[in-house]
Scaffold this motif. Structure first.
Motif, PDB file in Angstrom:
ATOM      1  N   GLU A  41       3.083  97.746  -4.531  1.00  0.00           N
ATOM      2  CA  GLU A  41       2.418  97.725  -5.834  1.00  0.00           C
ATOM      3  C   GLU A  41       2.138  99.140  -6.326  1.00  0.00           C
ATOM      4  O   GLU A  41       2.355  99.456  -7.499  1.00  0.00           O
ATOM      5  CB  GLU A  41       1.114  96.927  -5.758  1.00  0.00           C
ATOM      6  N   LEU A  42       1.691 100.005  -5.431  1.00  0.00           N
ATOM      7  CA  LEU A  42       1.438 101.388  -5.827  1.00  0.00           C
ATOM      8  C   LEU A  42       2.728 102.101  -6.225  1.00  0.00           C
ATOM      9  O   LEU A  42       2.744 102.874  -7.184  1.00  0.00           O
ATOM     10  CB  LEU A  42       0.728 102.138  -4.700  1.00  0.00           C
ATOM     11  N   LEU A  43       3.813 101.835  -5.494  1.00  0.00           N
ATOM     12  CA  LEU A  43       5.109 102.415  -5.866  1.00  0.00           C
ATOM     13  C   LEU A  43       5.543 101.937  -7.246  1.00  0.00           C
ATOM     14  O   LEU A  43       5.993 102.727  -8.072  1.00  0.00           O
ATOM     15  CB  LEU A  43       6.176 102.044  -4.839  1.00  0.00           C
ATOM     16  N   LYS A  44       5.391 100.649  -7.493  1.00  0.00           N
ATOM     17  CA  LYS A  44       5.774 100.090  -8.791  1.00  0.00           C
ATOM     18  C   LYS A  44       4.955 100.738  -9.906  1.00  0.00           C
ATOM     19  O   LYS A  44       5.507 101.151 -10.933  1.00  0.00           O
ATOM     20  CB  LYS A  44       5.564  98.573  -8.779  1.00  0.00           C
ATOM     21  N   ARG A  45       3.644 100.867  -9.688  1.00  0.00           N
ATOM     22  CA  ARG A  45       2.788 101.486 -10.703  1.00  0.00           C
ATOM     23  C   ARG A  45       3.136 102.960 -10.895  1.00  0.00           C
ATOM     24  O   ARG A  45       3.155 103.459 -12.021  1.00  0.00           O
ATOM     25  CB  ARG A  45       1.323 101.360 -10.301  1.00  0.00           C
ATOM     26  N   GLY A  46       3.397 103.648  -9.796  1.00  0.00           N
ATOM     27  CA  GLY A  46       3.737 105.066  -9.893  1.00  0.00           C
ATOM     28  C   GLY A  46       5.040 105.300 -10.628  1.00  0.00           C
ATOM     29  O   GLY A  46       5.167 106.235 -11.422  1.00  0.00           O
ATOM     30  N   LEU A  47       6.032 104.467 -10.369  1.00  0.00           N
ATOM     31  CA  LEU A  47       7.323 104.621 -11.028  1.00  0.00           C
ATOM     32  C   LEU A  47       7.242 104.318 -12.520  1.00  0.00           C
ATOM     33  O   LEU A  47       8.014 104.854 -13.307  1.00  0.00           O
ATOM     34  CB  LEU A  47       8.366 103.730 -10.353  1.00  0.00           C
ATOM     35  N   ARG A  48       6.283 103.474 -12.900  1.00  0.00           N
ATOM     36  CA  ARG A  48       6.118 103.148 -14.318  1.00  0.00           C
ATOM     37  C   ARG A  48       5.249 104.161 -15.049  1.00  0.00           C
ATOM     38  O   ARG A  48       5.211 104.174 -16.272  1.00  0.00           O
ATOM     39  CB  ARG A  48       5.477 101.771 -14.469  1.00  0.00           C
ATOM     40  N   ALA A  49       4.551 104.989 -14.324  1.00  0.00           N
ATOM     41  CA  ALA A  49       3.598 105.920 -14.949  1.00  0.00           C
ATOM     42  C   ALA A  49       4.315 106.934 -15.830  1.00  0.00           C
ATOM     43  O   ALA A  49       5.411 107.381 -15.535  1.00  0.00           O
ATOM     44  CB  ALA A  49       2.806 106.644 -13.869  1.00  0.00           C
ATOM     45  N   ASP A  50       3.671 107.293 -16.888  1.00  0.00           N
ATOM     46  CA  ASP A  50       4.208 108.342 -17.767  1.00  0.00           C
ATOM     47  C   ASP A  50       3.966 109.701 -17.139  1.00  0.00           C
ATOM     48  O   ASP A  50       3.009 109.902 -16.410  1.00  0.00           O
ATOM     49  CB  ASP A  50       3.516 108.302 -19.127  1.00  0.00           C
ATOM     50  N   GLY A  51       4.827 110.637 -17.427  1.00  0.00           N
ATOM     51  CA  GLY A  51       4.627 112.005 -16.997  1.00  0.00           C
ATOM     52  C   GLY A  51       4.951 112.268 -15.548  1.00  0.00           C
ATOM     53  O   GLY A  51       4.507 113.264 -14.996  1.00  0.00           O
ATOM     54  N   PHE A  52       5.752 111.448 -14.918  1.00  0.00           N
ATOM     55  CA  PHE A  52       6.125 111.668 -13.520  1.00  0.00           C
ATOM     56  C   PHE A  52       6.988 112.908 -13.418  1.00  0.00           C
ATOM     57  O   PHE A  52       7.987 113.046 -14.114  1.00  0.00           O
ATOM     58  CB  PHE A  52       6.872 110.456 -12.971  1.00  0.00           C
ATOM     59  N   ASP A  53       6.582 113.840 -12.570  1.00  0.00           N
ATOM     60  CA  ASP A  53       7.359 115.059 -12.351  1.00  0.00           C
ATOM     61  C   ASP A  53       8.315 114.858 -11.193  1.00  0.00           C
ATOM     62  O   ASP A  53       7.945 114.310 -10.167  1.00  0.00           O
ATOM     63  CB  ASP A  53       6.449 116.242 -12.028  1.00  0.00           C
TER      64      ASP A  53
END
Length: 89
Positions: A41-53
Motif C-alpha cells: 500500500e505504501l509503495l502504491k501511494r508513493g508511486l502515485r505521489a506527485d513530485g517523485f524524484d
C-alpha cells in the motif's frame, strides 16, 4: 483483494528498528492484515505521489530511509576510554 492474486516475485527489504516501528504503527492504525500488505500500500501511494524524484546515479541504499531517525538520533559516544576528551593542562 481477490484471494487468487499471485505474487511470484519476492522482495527483501532491510529495515532498522525505528523504520520497522514506523511501518508497524502505520499498519496497525489502518488495520492492515500484514506487513507485506502495508508495504504494498505504501509503495502504491508513493508511486502515485506527485513530485517523485528519480534517484541520482550512484546513490547508495543508505541514503534512502523510511524515517529520518538518522538525523534525529544523537551521535554515538566516542570509542575508546575517553582520554582524548580530557582537557590538557
Amino acid at each position: 483483494m481477490a484471494a487468487n492474486i499471485r505474487r511470484p516475485e519476492r522482495l527483501q527489504v532491510m529495515l532498522d528498528q525505528d523504520e520497522l516501528a514506523a511501518l508497524d504503527d502505520w499498519r496497525f492504525k489502518r488495520r492492515m492484515p500484514t506487513r507485506a500488505a502495508a508495504v504494498r500500500e505504501l509503495l502504491k501511494r508513493g508511486l502515485r505521489a506527485d513530485g517523485f524524484d528519480v534517484a541520482k546515479m550512484g546513490a547508495k541504499s543508505s541514503s534512502f530511509s523510511v524515517v529520518e531517525e538518522k538525523i534525529l538520533r544523537a551521535p554515538p559516544p566516542p570509542r575508546g576510554n575517553g582520554t582524548h576528551l580530557a582537557k590538557k593542562a
